[in-house]
Design a protein around this motif. Sequence first.
Motif, short mmCIF file in Angstrom:
data_model
loop_
_atom_site.label_atom_id
_atom_site.label_comp_id
_atom_site.label_asym_id
_atom_site.label_seq_id
_atom_site.Cartn_x
_atom_site.Cartn_y
_atom_site.Cartn_z
N GLN A 1 14.99 12.04 -8.32
CA GLN A 1 13.61 11.96 -7.81
C GLN A 1 13.25 10.53 -7.41
O GLN A 1 12.69 10.29 -6.35
CB GLN A 1 12.63 12.47 -8.88
N LEU A 2 13.60 9.57 -8.26
CA LEU A 2 13.29 8.16 -7.94
C LEU A 2 14.05 7.73 -6.69
O LEU A 2 13.52 6.99 -5.86
CB LEU A 2 13.63 7.25 -9.12
N ALA A 3 15.27 8.20 -6.56
CA ALA A 3 16.06 7.86 -5.37
C ALA A 3 15.45 8.47 -4.11
O ALA A 3 15.77 8.04 -2.99
CB ALA A 3 17.50 8.34 -5.55
N GLY A 4 14.56 9.46 -4.29
CA GLY A 4 13.86 10.05 -3.16
C GLY A 4 12.41 9.60 -3.06
O GLY A 4 11.65 10.11 -2.24
N LEU B 1 0.84 -1.21 0.00
CA LEU B 1 0.00 0.00 0.00
C LEU B 1 0.87 1.25 0.00
O LEU B 1 0.58 2.23 -0.69
CB LEU B 1 -0.92 0.00 1.24
N GLU B 2 1.95 1.20 0.78
CA GLU B 2 2.85 2.36 0.87
C GLU B 2 3.49 2.64 -0.50
O GLU B 2 3.55 3.79 -0.95
CB GLU B 2 3.93 2.06 1.92
N ILE B 3 3.96 1.58 -1.15
CA ILE B 3 4.61 1.78 -2.46
C ILE B 3 3.58 2.22 -3.50
O ILE B 3 3.87 3.06 -4.37
CB ILE B 3 5.34 0.49 -2.90
N MET B 4 2.36 1.70 -3.43
CA MET B 4 1.31 2.16 -4.35
C MET B 4 1.10 3.66 -4.19
O MET B 4 0.97 4.39 -5.18
CB MET B 4 -0.01 1.43 -4.07
N ARG B 5 1.05 4.14 -2.94
CA ARG B 5 0.89 5.57 -2.67
C ARG B 5 2.08 6.33 -3.26
O ARG B 5 1.91 7.38 -3.89
CB ARG B 5 0.79 5.80 -1.16
N THR B 6 3.28 5.79 -3.05
CA THR B 6 4.49 6.43 -3.59
C THR B 6 4.41 6.58 -5.10
O THR B 6 4.77 7.62 -5.66
CB THR B 6 5.72 5.59 -3.21
N LEU B 7 3.92 5.55 -5.77
CA LEU B 7 3.84 5.58 -7.24
C LEU B 7 2.74 6.50 -7.74
O LEU B 7 2.74 6.87 -8.92
CB LEU B 7 3.63 4.16 -7.78
N LEU C 1 16.01 1.54 -5.81
CA LEU C 1 16.47 0.62 -4.75
C LEU C 1 17.05 1.39 -3.57
O LEU C 1 16.94 0.99 -2.41
CB LEU C 1 17.50 -0.37 -5.31
N HIS C 2 17.69 2.51 -3.89
CA HIS C 2 18.25 3.35 -2.84
C HIS C 2 17.15 3.87 -1.91
O HIS C 2 17.31 3.93 -0.69
CB HIS C 2 19.02 4.52 -3.47
N TYR C 3 16.02 4.22 -2.52
CA TYR C 3 14.86 4.67 -1.72
C TYR C 3 14.22 3.50 -1.00
O TYR C 3 13.84 3.59 0.17
CB TYR C 3 13.83 5.33 -2.65
N LEU C 4 14.11 2.37 -1.69
CA LEU C 4 13.32 1.25 -1.17
C LEU C 4 14.01 0.53 0.00
O LEU C 4 13.34 0.04 0.92
CB LEU C 4 13.02 0.26 -2.30
N THR C 5 15.35 0.43 -0.06
CA THR C 5 16.07 -0.40 0.92
C THR C 5 15.70 -0.11 2.38
O THR C 5 15.30 -1.05 3.09
CB THR C 5 17.59 -0.29 0.69
N PRO C 6 15.78 1.14 2.85
CA PRO C 6 15.39 1.38 4.25
C PRO C 6 13.92 1.05 4.52
O PRO C 6 13.57 0.63 5.64
CB PRO C 6 15.68 2.86 4.47
N HIS C 7 13.05 1.22 3.51
CA HIS C 7 11.64 0.88 3.71
C HIS C 7 11.46 -0.62 3.87
O HIS C 7 10.64 -1.07 4.67
CB HIS C 7 10.81 1.40 2.53
N LEU C 8 12.22 -1.40 3.10
CA LEU C 8 12.16 -2.86 3.25
C LEU C 8 12.66 -3.26 4.63
O LEU C 8 12.08 -4.11 5.30
CB LEU C 8 13.03 -3.54 2.18
N GLN C 9 13.76 -2.63 5.05
CA GLN C 9 14.33 -2.97 6.35
C GLN C 9 13.35 -2.66 7.48
O GLN C 9 13.30 -3.37 8.48
CB GLN C 9 15.64 -2.19 6.56
#
Lengths: 469, 469
Positions: free
Chosen positions: A414-417, A181-187, A278-286
């Motif tokens: 932007q994608l990295a953020g 849901l969070e990534i859907m919102r991000t997109l 991936l730079h943005y996503l990694t901490p979110h996955l963690q």
Amino acid sequence: MMPAGGGEARGQALATLEVIMHGMLTEPRVAGWIEGASEQPLDPWQSANLREMARSYRQATCMPADLVERQRLATSRCEQAWRRYRAENNWQAMAPLLQEVVTLAREEAAVRADASGLSRYDALLDTYEPGMTCARLDPLFGDLKAFLPGLLDEVLARQAAGPLLTPEGSFSIEEQRQLGLEIMRTLGFDFEHGRLDVSHHPFCGGVPSDVRITTRYRNDEFLAALMGVIHETGHALYEQGLPANWRQQPVGQALSMAMHESQSLLMEMQACRSRDFLHYLTPHLQKAFAAADPASPAWQEDNLHRLFTRVKRGYIRVDADEVSYPLHVILRYELERDLMEGRMEVTEIPEAWDQRMQQYLGLSTAGNYTDGCLQDVHWPAGLFGYFPTYTLGAMTAAQLFATARTDIPELPRQLAGGNFCALLGWLRDKVHGQGKLLDYDGLMTRATGSPLQARYFRDHLQQRYLDAR
Amino acid sequence: MMPAGGGEARGQALATLEVIMHGMLTEPRVAGWIEGASEQPLDPWQSANLREMARSYRQATCMPADLVERQRLATSRCEQAWRRYRAENNWQAMAPLLQEVVTLAREEAAVRADASGLSRYDALLDTYEPGMTCARLDPLFGDLKAFLPGLLDEVLARQAAGPLLTPEGSFSIEEQRQLGLEIMRTLGFDFEHGRLDVSHHPFCGGVPSDVRITTRYRNDEFLAALMGVIHETGHALYEQGLPANWRQQPVGQALSMAMHESQSLLMEMQACRSRDFLHYLTPHLQKAFAAADPASPAWQEDNLHRLFTRVKRGYIRVDADEVSYPLHVILRYELERDLMEGRMEVTEIPEAWDQRMQQYLGLSTAGNYTDGCLQDVHWPAGLFGYFPTYTLGAMTAAQLFATARTDIPELPRQLAGGNFCALLGWLRDKVHGQGKLLDYDGLMTRATGSPLQARYFRDHLQQRYLDAR
């Protein structure tokens, strides 16, 4: 959300609606309306709308009702049997049922070819991908065939050298759902006009003001469900961005299957498997998973990127990575084209399949029908001319994304953020908001300066899998 | 499950289907088909099916399209305004809008009276409750009026003497949902053919093979949600038990609104608020909630039973208990009947409402329109003739349940053990499986030996609220 026992009544309701819609669409007086409208002064949207109406009318009226009915029976029988015979690796039992479906598809192809003036396979292709022909596909796919097998070897050699760690643990469905849901919102998914749910096979359905996407979850692995959500969100963003002024009109709908697939692959393959994202996503996955260990090597950005871009030789199309996937598609395209044009027979399929698998992917499927020519439901379901749209979508995604990166210089940052606003705005302007106003190459030329080409896809693979550190 | 933004497209789709259905139903040649079929030899089910087809055809064809359209506009305007003016206690602003709806409802009543030979109000009543008339309602409701106000006084005096403790705590939605699902299973709900979900107002919808029920949850109270689930399960069991051989045929549908309400009230009021069932439910409640204290007096069977059978004088129909509810309904029946028959005008409603509230329930609504004549959406929505079905349902439930108790001597012991099999089997035979084969009194006579009477309901209230220890 439907309980299992509701399927029959729902199927009956849909079949009834189908009959009513077909009846309305094919009323003889519709032809007169279309002719009359074509003599009126029309603006470009109205004119495109009329062109799509005429196209629907032609496609609906040219098929004899008894052929449609015979196809319905044959494909439903063949699909049913396929579930069993695929599991049993039983080509002998499957062949005659498939023969029946192929015979009827050839009959359909002949009828549609007569009505349209196209060749037989082109006439089928046209029902999924308007305007697409073998004359256009052969050079595009020829380009891919020229470099993909070699590139695949190189990538595999390179990846064999690097280490890959699998993030392990139990990933709860609720954790995965919240992340999705969070990534859907991000997109940029609009939850006022859509939902995320669960189903056996991920899909995107509904109407533009109520887009339903689904994924499926496993407890021991989170990547497949997450990439499923991102892929379907790409489809959903297209639907949510279709021109609001033309809702419920033909011109207000998505351009084609390949363009739809390009929007899911642009999000999944181009944007979200990129190093930037991936730079943005990694901490979110963690943070998303209790089982994640931010200190463990498996959960570092480098390793996760290797995981997100892993290439493997395999028998199964739906499990394939973006490097080998087009080879699976081209194999099917060549076989179904020859089947429909009468240059090949059903009995020759297993051998032709094995031969091309060896040639394109270096794997043999001799005697292995389950993971060979029986792996897909498309042919048993009577879908000939559908496979090419997957790879047209992948090529289109690469070309669009490359152009967006030129048009939006800050896009990587932007994608990295986790900022998709500019990218989504670009897609709304170039693709989503265009509906069916232009034809495929018209849209591509307006958006990217040229018709569809294979080189953007090749450059993308080269850059991601070979050039990057 | 629909996102908020999906409502408009769904509304449009439903309106389109409505128009298509109406067009098919009112085709002139249908009259000839009905006439032709009536000359064929028909078995009782076929004959009842044809009767229902003729009835639908008559009801659909007698209304002029422009009246339907004017009603749609007036009621949608009035319903919209009602939300605001009810909140503002503004009768002055509401009256002219309601007058418009009443005028059109009178017009509809006149049209339907002409077509059916019934009186005006009877003709409206007939659209919700086939065959029901004032001549039948007046003595039934007269019986209730004769004893209910006195009985209400007695019950209130008696309950004022006993203590009542409210089980307190925070009851999580998941705990409540699990309890609801468990009780649905206990009552016999078939989850292969249905689901439980959440909505603003509890309802039961769908088709017999896919019955959707909903409830709504609060964290500080569990009884309303639980009784909502049980009530809607009663409706659902009726739908799931309709004759499978006649699915999608008129005779295969539920008999009427009152009979439907009888099935929800039989489960909620007769079976599940009984002392017997409370004996079964109490330990389940104690187990269901982390906040429950099995040692606390509030969580004992005696106290829970007092909670389940609490009677209170109140202004609001939807909050009323089973003793006072019929008085709310009779008040509305008398007013809407006089409105439709031209014996009363809209301007006289507030005074007539207040006068009857004082007479039946000992409460005055003078100047309080919000909790008085503006409390229900029915009249603003143009529904005249609907209210009586609630109380007909309550009476029917009492008569059916009393008979089931005679026919199944072990029923009290079964309910005390959470065993609904015999009761459900009885209802399947007597009510659910009958569809629309018989008329109301025909079904009641077959099931209970006599047409609908008020005395079973009186005996039930007397026994539960006055005779029981």
